[in-house]
Design a protein around this motif. Structure first.
Motif, PDB file in Angstrom:
ATOM      1  N   VAL A  76       0.852  -1.175   0.000  1.00  0.00           N
ATOM      2  CA  VAL A  76       0.000   0.000   0.000  1.00  0.00           C
ATOM      3  C   VAL A  76       0.897   1.237   0.000  1.00  0.00           C
ATOM      4  O   VAL A  76       1.910   1.284   0.713  1.00  0.00           O
ATOM      5  N   ALA A  77       0.547   2.202  -0.851  1.00  0.00           N
ATOM      6  CA  ALA A  77       1.308   3.442  -0.965  1.00  0.00           C
ATOM      7  C   ALA A  77       0.595   4.543  -0.207  1.00  0.00           C
ATOM      8  O   ALA A  77      -0.632   4.681  -0.291  1.00  0.00           O
ATOM      9  N   LEU A  78       1.353   5.340   0.513  1.00  0.00           N
ATOM     10  CA  LEU A  78       0.823   6.397   1.366  1.00  0.00           C
ATOM     11  C   LEU A  78       1.380   7.744   0.924  1.00  0.00           C
ATOM     12  O   LEU A  78       2.601   7.916   0.801  1.00  0.00           O
ATOM     13  N   ALA A  79       0.487   8.697   0.676  1.00  0.00           N
ATOM     14  CA  ALA A  79       0.891  10.061   0.333  1.00  0.00           C
ATOM     15  C   ALA A  79       1.116  10.860   1.613  1.00  0.00           C
ATOM     16  O   ALA A  79       0.189  11.042   2.400  1.00  0.00           O
ATOM     17  N   CYS A  80       2.340  11.332   1.794  1.00  0.00           N
ATOM     18  CA  CYS A  80       2.721  12.036   3.028  1.00  0.00           C
ATOM     19  C   CYS A  80       2.479  13.538   2.849  1.00  0.00           C
ATOM     20  O   CYS A  80       3.406  14.299   2.520  1.00  0.00           O
ATOM     21  N   TYR A  81       1.262  13.950   3.101  1.00  0.00           N
ATOM     22  CA  TYR A  81       0.835  15.324   2.821  1.00  0.00           C
ATOM     23  C   TYR A  81       1.586  16.346   3.673  1.00  0.00           C
ATOM     24  O   TYR A  81       1.777  17.484   3.258  1.00  0.00           O
ATOM     25  N   GLY A  82       2.021  15.937   4.846  1.00  0.00           N
ATOM     26  CA  GLY A  82       2.793  16.842   5.694  1.00  0.00           C
ATOM     27  C   GLY A  82       4.273  16.826   5.398  1.00  0.00           C
ATOM     28  O   GLY A  82       5.051  17.463   6.117  1.00  0.00           O
ATOM     29  N   GLY A  83       4.667  16.124   4.340  1.00  0.00           N
ATOM     30  CA  GLY A  83       6.082  16.009   4.028  1.00  0.00           C
ATOM     31  C   GLY A  83       6.343  16.026   2.538  1.00  0.00           C
ATOM     32  O   GLY A  83       5.683  16.753   1.783  1.00  0.00           O
ATOM     33  N   THR A  84       7.264  15.176   2.092  1.00  0.00           N
ATOM     34  CA  THR A  84       7.733  15.240   0.708  1.00  0.00           C
ATOM     35  C   THR A  84       7.826  13.874   0.047  1.00  0.00           C
ATOM     36  O   THR A  84       8.417  13.758  -1.028  1.00  0.00           O
ATOM     37  N   SER A  85       7.251  12.845   0.644  1.00  0.00           N
ATOM     38  CA  SER A  85       7.491  11.503   0.137  1.00  0.00           C
ATOM     39  C   SER A  85       6.216  10.711  -0.084  1.00  0.00           C
ATOM     40  O   SER A  85       5.151  11.038   0.444  1.00  0.00           O
ATOM     41  N   VAL A  86       6.371   9.646  -0.874  1.00  0.00           N
ATOM     42  CA  VAL A  86       5.401   8.561  -0.955  1.00  0.00           C
ATOM     43  C   VAL A  86       6.050   7.363  -0.286  1.00  0.00           C
ATOM     44  O   VAL A  86       7.154   6.951  -0.671  1.00  0.00           O
ATOM     45  N   ASP A  87       5.378   6.811   0.725  1.00  0.00           N
ATOM     46  CA  ASP A  87       5.926   5.695   1.479  1.00  0.00           C
ATOM     47  C   ASP A  87       5.182   4.414   1.137  1.00  0.00           C
ATOM     48  O   ASP A  87       3.946   4.424   0.999  1.00  0.00           O
ATOM     49  N   PHE A  89       4.316   0.380   2.109  1.00  0.00           N
ATOM     50  CA  PHE A  89       4.215  -0.556   3.218  1.00  0.00           C
ATOM     51  C   PHE A  89       3.722  -1.905   2.702  1.00  0.00           C
ATOM     52  O   PHE A  89       2.928  -1.964   1.757  1.00  0.00           O
ATOM     53  N   ARG A  90       4.144  -2.984   3.353  1.00  0.00           N
ATOM     54  CA  ARG A  90       3.574  -4.290   3.064  1.00  0.00           C
ATOM     55  C   ARG A  90       2.175  -4.365   3.639  1.00  0.00           C
ATOM     56  O   ARG A  90       1.944  -3.941   4.782  1.00  0.00           O
ATOM     57  N   THR A  91       1.239  -4.895   2.895  1.00  0.00           N
ATOM     58  CA  THR A  91      -0.124  -5.019   3.409  1.00  0.00           C
ATOM     59  C   THR A  91      -0.228  -6.115   4.469  1.00  0.00           C
ATOM     60  O   THR A  91      -1.115  -6.072   5.325  1.00  0.00           O
ATOM     61  N   SER A  92       0.662  -7.085   4.441  1.00  0.00           N
ATOM     62  CA  SER A  92       0.566  -8.200   5.385  1.00  0.00           C
ATOM     63  C   SER A  92       0.826  -7.774   6.817  1.00  0.00           C
ATOM     64  O   SER A  92       0.093  -8.164   7.743  1.00  0.00           O
ATOM     65  N   ASP A  93       1.854  -6.942   7.037  1.00  0.00           N
ATOM     66  CA  ASP A  93       2.233  -6.581   8.406  1.00  0.00           C
ATOM     67  C   ASP A  93       2.483  -5.087   8.602  1.00  0.00           C
ATOM     68  O   ASP A  93       2.907  -4.660   9.680  1.00  0.00           O
ATOM     69  N   LEU A  94       2.236  -4.271   7.568  1.00  0.00           N
ATOM     70  CA  LEU A  94       2.429  -2.824   7.610  1.00  0.00           C
ATOM     71  C   LEU A  94       3.884  -2.423   7.838  1.00  0.00           C
ATOM     72  O   LEU A  94       4.164  -1.317   8.321  1.00  0.00           O
ATOM     73  N   ALA A  95       4.826  -3.289   7.471  1.00  0.00           N
ATOM     74  CA  ALA A  95       6.230  -2.895   7.522  1.00  0.00           C
ATOM     75  C   ALA A  95       6.521  -1.942   6.367  1.00  0.00           C
ATOM     76  O   ALA A  95       6.149  -2.205   5.223  1.00  0.00           O
ATOM     77  N   ARG A  96       7.183  -0.837   6.694  1.00  0.00           N
ATOM     78  CA  ARG A  96       7.566   0.106   5.646  1.00  0.00           C
ATOM     79  C   ARG A  96       8.748  -0.478   4.875  1.00  0.00           C
ATOM     80  O   ARG A  96       9.760  -0.844   5.464  1.00  0.00           O
ATOM     81  N   VAL A  97       8.615  -0.529   3.547  1.00  0.00           N
ATOM     82  CA  VAL A  97       9.669  -1.141   2.733  1.00  0.00           C
ATOM     83  C   VAL A  97      10.407  -0.124   1.869  1.00  0.00           C
ATOM     84  O   VAL A  97      11.499  -0.425   1.367  1.00  0.00           O
ATOM     85  N   LYS A  98       9.835   1.069   1.702  1.00  0.00           N
ATOM     86  CA  LYS A  98      10.487   2.032   0.822  1.00  0.00           C
ATOM     87  C   LYS A  98       9.932   3.431   1.057  1.00  0.00           C
ATOM     88  O   LYS A  98       8.759   3.594   1.403  1.00  0.00           O
ATOM     89  N   ARG A  99      10.790   4.420   0.858  1.00  0.00           N
ATOM     90  CA  ARG A  99      10.374   5.826   0.862  1.00  0.00           C
ATOM     91  C   ARG A  99      10.870   6.463  -0.431  1.00  0.00           C
ATOM     92  O   ARG A  99      12.060   6.395  -0.750  1.00  0.00           O
ATOM     93  N   ILE A 100       9.963   7.074  -1.161  1.00  0.00           N
ATOM     94  CA  ILE A 100      10.292   7.700  -2.437  1.00  0.00           C
ATOM     95  C   ILE A 100      10.145   9.207  -2.281  1.00  0.00           C
ATOM     96  O   ILE A 100       9.028   9.711  -2.080  1.00  0.00           O
TER      97      ILE A 100
END
Length: 334
Positions: A76-87, A89-100
């Motif tokens: 799942v991709a998350l738009a970080c409106y208070g910042g500068t990135s798209v983060d 996460f794995r849907t299985s356990d919500l572990a963050r795998v990447k920050r763009i």
């Protein structure tokens, strides 16, 4: 001067009668998961739809907003409106795998994870949208396209990924961006504070809701000519088309309702009361998402930290699912 250019690739640094065509049984959801961006709690939640319980919550970026799931439902991709990135996460356990990272003052908001595997996101602070190609790859590339408009907020992308459309609240416009050429973007004014947007599955009609006008508009996607205007409930922040392509619903914050629009006739079919007008101010109904089978609508109630699960056929609120502080952006894996 309006910017419109593919910039240099950046390595990702990361009360109602049954409706024809739907099951009127109103049975409980049997599986899947709902993901919620909690914008006040700076967190991401996962809700198991079989039990209705929140099964995971993790810290996210500041003021997270919209969400989108990958075509294989693994991330799942998350738009970080208070910042500068798209983060990501794995849907299985919500572990963050990447920050763009998208660059200074990006403030990404709207986000689409396209069936082609690429991500498209609006960057309100930069008056632009981004195309993130091969987002999970080590050599992911990011390209930026300027809209030149204020408040570039939500977006839609064509099935062939050749075009994207944004709603620009500050400029009161809808903007068409050609993703494959350097052709200048085209913008037209549509109502007061247009915010909700969705493209019909066949790509033939673009639908926009304008919260300041209490209206939904059907547009020709290429000319941006307004074909139809439809009255909605009070303050329609979001508009979402049913996956089956027959109706759209608007999420009306000020009266707590959903307006159901028949897309074939461009007329309102009915109103679903998710909460009363008296409750609406406290609940603050915002984002909406459909289940894949079109039997449920999920409405984020940011003020009460709940997600209303609505049976589309009967219009009944089946249950309210607890989430984190300020639940807003939604995505679903059925």
């Amino acid at each position: 001067m309006v910017r419109f250019a593919a910039l240099l690739p950046l390595a990702a640094l990361i009360a109602c009668a049954p409706v024809p065509g739907v099951d009127a049984g109103g049975s409980a959801s049997t599986g899947g998961a709902l993901f919620v961006a909690n914008k006040f709690g700076n967190s991401l939640s996962k809700i198991d739809l079989a039990s209705g319980r929140e099964v995971a919550r993790v810290d996210s970026c500041a003021n997270p907003h919209e969400l989108a799931t990958s075509p294989d439902d693994a991330h799942v991709a998350l738009a970080c409106y208070g910042g500068t990135s798209v983060d990501l996460f794995r849907t299985s356990d919500l572990a963050r795998v990447k920050r763009i990272e998208l660059g200074e003052n990006a403030r990404p908001h709207g986000i689409v994870w396209h069936p082609n595997g690429d991500i498209y996101a609006s960057a309100e602070g930069r008056k632009s949208i981004f195309w993130i190609r091969n987002p999970m790859a080590d050599d992911a590339e990011t390209f930026e396209f300027g809209t030149g408009k204020d408040g570039t907020h939500m977006l839609a992308v064509s099935p062939d990924a050749r075009h994207a459309w944004t709603v620009d609240m500050g400029s009161k416009t809808v903007t068409l961006v050609d993703l494959l050429t350097r052709r200048a973007p085209r913008s037209v004014e549509v109502g007061e504070e247009p915010e909700g947007i969705d493209l019909a599955p066949d790509g033939e009609t673009l639908w926009v809701s304008a919260r300041g006008s209490d209206m939904a508009f059907a547009l020709d996607p290429q000319t941006l000519e307004v074909r139809h205007e439809v009255a909605t409930g009070d303050f329609p922040l979001r508009l979402a088309i049913r996956p089956q392509g027959d109706v759209a619903v608007t999420s009306n914050l000020a009266d707590g309702s959903l307006t159901v629009i028949d897309l074939a006739t461009a007329k309102p079919l009915r109103t679903i009361a998710v909460s009363s007008r008296a409750e609406a101010e406290d609940r603050q109904q915002v984002t909406i998402v459909w289940s894949d089978d079109g039997s449920r609508v999920y409405a984020a109630e940011t003020g009460s930290d709940t997600i209303a699960e609505v049976d589309y056929a009967s219009g009944r609120v089946l249950r309210r699912l607890a989430t984190g502080d300020g639940g807003d952006g939604l995505a679903i894996v059925d």
